[in-house]
Design a protein around this motif. Structure first.
Motif, PDB file in Angstrom:
ATOM      1  N   GLU A 123      -3.663  55.385 -49.285  1.00  0.00           N
ATOM      2  CA  GLU A 123      -4.645  56.471 -49.333  1.00  0.00           C
ATOM      3  C   GLU A 123      -4.555  57.392 -48.116  1.00  0.00           C
ATOM      4  OE1 GLU A 123      -8.566  54.959 -50.182  1.00  0.00           O
ATOM      5  OE2 GLU A 123      -7.794  53.711 -51.811  1.00  0.00           O
ATOM      6  N   ILE A 124      -3.612  57.113 -47.225  1.00  0.00           N
ATOM      7  CA  ILE A 124      -3.423  57.965 -46.046  1.00  0.00           C
ATOM      8  C   ILE A 124      -2.697  59.239 -46.486  1.00  0.00           C
ATOM      9  CG2 ILE A 124      -2.237  58.134 -43.813  1.00  0.00           C
ATOM     10  CD1 ILE A 124      -2.683  55.041 -43.564  1.00  0.00           C
ATOM     11  N   ASP A 125      -3.201  60.393 -46.047  1.00  0.00           N
ATOM     12  CA  ASP A 125      -2.621  61.681 -46.459  1.00  0.00           C
ATOM     13  C   ASP A 125      -1.565  62.197 -45.501  1.00  0.00           C
ATOM     14  OD1 ASP A 125      -4.262  61.902 -48.749  1.00  0.00           O
ATOM     15  OD2 ASP A 125      -5.917  62.588 -47.491  1.00  0.00           O
ATOM     16  N   LEU A 126      -1.571  61.722 -44.248  1.00  0.00           N
ATOM     17  CA  LEU A 126      -0.614  62.197 -43.253  1.00  0.00           C
ATOM     18  C   LEU A 126      -0.617  61.201 -42.090  1.00  0.00           C
ATOM     19  CD1 LEU A 126      -0.112  65.791 -42.074  1.00  0.00           C
ATOM     20  CD2 LEU A 126      -0.664  64.102 -40.349  1.00  0.00           C
ATOM     21  N   VAL A 127       0.566  60.897 -41.567  1.00  0.00           N
ATOM     22  CA  VAL A 127       0.675  59.957 -40.449  1.00  0.00           C
ATOM     23  C   VAL A 127       1.290  60.668 -39.246  1.00  0.00           C
ATOM     24  CG1 VAL A 127       1.616  57.764 -39.617  1.00  0.00           C
ATOM     25  CG2 VAL A 127       1.036  58.009 -42.028  1.00  0.00           C
ATOM     26  N   ILE A 128       0.618  60.582 -38.113  1.00  0.00           N
ATOM     27  CA  ILE A 128       1.160  61.096 -36.854  1.00  0.00           C
ATOM     28  C   ILE A 128       1.713  59.888 -36.101  1.00  0.00           C
ATOM     29  CG2 ILE A 128       0.611  62.209 -34.661  1.00  0.00           C
ATOM     30  CD1 ILE A 128      -1.542  63.780 -36.328  1.00  0.00           C
ATOM     31  N   PHE A 151       5.628  49.744 -41.147  1.00  0.00           N
ATOM     32  CA  PHE A 151       4.393  50.329 -41.659  1.00  0.00           C
ATOM     33  C   PHE A 151       4.651  51.536 -42.555  1.00  0.00           C
ATOM     34  CE2 PHE A 151       0.975  53.434 -41.442  1.00  0.00           C
ATOM     35  CZ  PHE A 151      -0.029  52.690 -42.037  1.00  0.00           C
ATOM     36  N   LEU A 152       5.573  52.403 -42.177  1.00  0.00           N
ATOM     37  CA  LEU A 152       5.803  53.641 -42.930  1.00  0.00           C
ATOM     38  C   LEU A 152       6.303  53.381 -44.353  1.00  0.00           C
ATOM     39  CD1 LEU A 152       7.232  55.959 -40.138  1.00  0.00           C
ATOM     40  CD2 LEU A 152       4.935  55.996 -41.132  1.00  0.00           C
ATOM     41  N   LYS A 153       6.797  52.183 -44.602  1.00  0.00           N
ATOM     42  CA  LYS A 153       7.214  51.824 -45.978  1.00  0.00           C
ATOM     43  C   LYS A 153       6.000  51.572 -46.875  1.00  0.00           C
ATOM     44  CE  LYS A 153      11.721  49.963 -44.852  1.00  0.00           C
ATOM     45  NZ  LYS A 153      12.067  49.450 -43.555  1.00  0.00           N
ATOM     46  N   LEU A 154       4.812  51.406 -46.272  1.00  0.00           N
ATOM     47  CA  LEU A 154       3.597  51.103 -47.041  1.00  0.00           C
ATOM     48  C   LEU A 154       2.836  52.350 -47.485  1.00  0.00           C
ATOM     49  CD1 LEU A 154       2.188  48.199 -44.805  1.00  0.00           C
ATOM     50  CD2 LEU A 154       3.681  48.015 -46.809  1.00  0.00           C
ATOM     51  N   VAL A 155       3.104  53.505 -46.826  1.00  0.00           N
ATOM     52  CA  VAL A 155       2.400  54.731 -47.235  1.00  0.00           C
ATOM     53  C   VAL A 155       3.131  55.341 -48.437  1.00  0.00           C
ATOM     54  CG1 VAL A 155       1.507  55.161 -44.903  1.00  0.00           C
ATOM     55  CG2 VAL A 155       3.632  56.271 -45.627  1.00  0.00           C
ATOM     56  N   GLU A 177      19.620  53.580 -37.417  1.00  0.00           N
ATOM     57  CA  GLU A 177      20.000  52.411 -38.206  1.00  0.00           C
ATOM     58  C   GLU A 177      19.480  52.581 -39.625  1.00  0.00           C
ATOM     59  OE1 GLU A 177      19.095  48.701 -36.142  1.00  0.00           O
ATOM     60  OE2 GLU A 177      19.379  49.776 -34.244  1.00  0.00           O
ATOM     61  N   GLU A 178      19.982  51.734 -40.512  1.00  0.00           N
ATOM     62  CA  GLU A 178      19.663  51.862 -41.936  1.00  0.00           C
ATOM     63  C   GLU A 178      18.159  51.820 -42.224  1.00  0.00           C
ATOM     64  OE1 GLU A 178      21.214  49.294 -45.438  1.00  0.00           O
ATOM     65  OE2 GLU A 178      22.962  49.956 -44.287  1.00  0.00           O
ATOM     66  N   HIS A 179      17.423  50.956 -41.493  1.00  0.00           N
ATOM     67  CA  HIS A 179      15.987  50.798 -41.780  1.00  0.00           C
ATOM     68  C   HIS A 179      15.133  51.919 -41.184  1.00  0.00           C
ATOM     69  CE1 HIS A 179      16.530  48.732 -37.877  1.00  0.00           C
ATOM     70  NE2 HIS A 179      15.367  49.320 -37.601  1.00  0.00           N
ATOM     71  N   ASP A 180      15.726  52.777 -40.351  1.00  0.00           N
ATOM     72  CA  ASP A 180      14.965  53.862 -39.728  1.00  0.00           C
ATOM     73  C   ASP A 180      14.550  54.896 -40.775  1.00  0.00           C
ATOM     74  OD1 ASP A 180      15.245  52.688 -37.224  1.00  0.00           O
ATOM     75  OD2 ASP A 180      17.038  53.843 -36.728  1.00  0.00           O
ATOM     76  N   ILE A 181      13.298  55.325 -40.689  1.00  0.00           N
ATOM     77  CA  ILE A 181      12.776  56.311 -41.649  1.00  0.00           C
ATOM     78  C   ILE A 181      12.677  57.667 -40.953  1.00  0.00           C
ATOM     79  CG2 ILE A 181      10.746  56.960 -43.015  1.00  0.00           C
ATOM     80  CD1 ILE A 181      10.232  53.961 -43.449  1.00  0.00           C
ATOM     81  N   PRO A 182      13.425  58.677 -41.448  1.00  0.00           N
ATOM     82  CA  PRO A 182      13.306  60.001 -40.819  1.00  0.00           C
ATOM     83  C   PRO A 182      11.919  60.596 -41.096  1.00  0.00           C
ATOM     84  CG  PRO A 182      14.809  60.088 -42.695  1.00  0.00           C
ATOM     85  CD  PRO A 182      14.364  58.670 -42.559  1.00  0.00           C
ATOM     86  N   LEU A 183      11.487  61.457 -40.202  1.00  0.00           N
ATOM     87  CA  LEU A 183      10.167  62.071 -40.331  1.00  0.00           C
ATOM     88  C   LEU A 183      10.265  63.395 -41.078  1.00  0.00           C
ATOM     89  CD1 LEU A 183       9.081  61.334 -36.654  1.00  0.00           C
ATOM     90  CD2 LEU A 183       8.551  59.986 -38.692  1.00  0.00           C
ATOM     91  N   ASP A 184       9.112  63.939 -41.453  1.00  0.00           N
ATOM     92  CA  ASP A 184       9.083  65.240 -42.137  1.00  0.00           C
ATOM     93  C   ASP A 184       9.029  66.385 -41.141  1.00  0.00           C
ATOM     94  OD1 ASP A 184       8.914  64.338 -45.003  1.00  0.00           O
ATOM     95  OD2 ASP A 184       7.226  63.246 -44.121  1.00  0.00           O
ATOM     96  N   PHE A 185       8.385  66.137 -40.005  1.00  0.00           N
ATOM     97  CA  PHE A 185       8.282  67.147 -38.950  1.00  0.00           C
ATOM     98  C   PHE A 185       8.320  66.446 -37.601  1.00  0.00           C
ATOM     99  CE2 PHE A 185       5.676  68.644 -42.493  1.00  0.00           C
ATOM    100  CZ  PHE A 185       6.138  69.949 -42.681  1.00  0.00           C
ATOM    101  N   VAL A 186       8.864  67.131 -36.611  1.00  0.00           N
ATOM    102  CA  VAL A 186       8.691  66.717 -35.217  1.00  0.00           C
ATOM    103  C   VAL A 186       8.143  67.948 -34.500  1.00  0.00           C
ATOM    104  CG1 VAL A 186       9.799  65.941 -33.084  1.00  0.00           C
ATOM    105  CG2 VAL A 186      10.565  65.016 -35.290  1.00  0.00           C
ATOM    106  N   ILE A 187       7.034  67.757 -33.799  1.00  0.00           N
ATOM    107  CA  ILE A 187       6.343  68.887 -33.172  1.00  0.00           C
ATOM    108  C   ILE A 187       6.290  68.691 -31.659  1.00  0.00           C
ATOM    109  CG2 ILE A 187       4.166  70.157 -33.059  1.00  0.00           C
ATOM    110  CD1 ILE A 187       3.720  69.414 -35.987  1.00  0.00           C
TER     111      ILE A 187
END
Length: 193
Positions: A123-128, A151-155, A177-187
């Protein structure tokens, strides 16, 4: 950038650089980063915003959190807890920063289990997301424990993931590494990547 730089070398470089930043500089840059974050369309549209509590000269998140409270958004904060023998992030909704948070094991403010309530990651709409370093491809280097990667695999896959950092934390490329999740934005205080 040297192709052979290791994750640990980056962590050491950034730790030294962050340590050398004075509080006024950290505050001013954090305010600039906050302005960019709160004007981002996915943030404006989001109702439940997960943030982190900064420590050791990270980007100060209190301005983002205050903005969420002032604008009727739900504030979700991470608590590192042991579940089935594994340390992992558990998201909690915080209603009151005075009552619902206290200093945890590493001296980082975290939700109190007895007053904040567990929040469904879907139910999280955005993660910082915090990080030691990021690159221009929006990859993230964390502190090495893997908490956020798990954690990011759960959203929801559609949930925007935003890294916030000072410009000096941006590299041309970091080891991935393979398990790393790229982000949508870096600010950063200078740009949105």
């Amino acid at each position: 950038m040297d192709q052979l730089i290791t994750k640990n070398q980056i962590r050491q470089e950034i730790a030294l650089r962050r340590k050398s930043e004075n509080r006024e500089s950290v505050k001013n840059k954090s305010i600039e980063i906050t302005k960019r974050v709160i004007n981002l369309e996915p943030f404006i549209k989001g109702r439940a915003i997960m943030c982190y509590m900064d420590f050791k000269n990270e980007v100060m998140t209190k301005y983002i959190i205050s903005h969420c409270f002032e604008n009727g958004k739900k504030v979700i904060l991470p608590l590192v807890d042991t579940i089935d023998g594994v340390k992992r992030i558990v998201p909690y909704e915080v209603m009151d920063m005075e009552k619902d948070v206290s200093y945890g094991t590493f001296g980082i403010l975290e939700p109190k289990k007895d007053s904040a309530k567990i929040f469904n990651p879907e139910e999280i709409d955005l993660v910082i997301v915090p990080g030691v370093a990021f690159d221009i491809y929006r990859n993230r280097l964390g502190y090495g424990a893997g908490f956020y990667d798990r954690f990011l695999k759960l959203v929801r896959p559609s949930c925007p993931k935003i890294g916030i950092a000072f410009e000096f934390q941006i590299y041309d490329a970091i080891p991935v590494e393979e398990h790393d999740i790229p982000l949508d934005f870096v600010i950063t205080e200078e740009r949105i990547i």
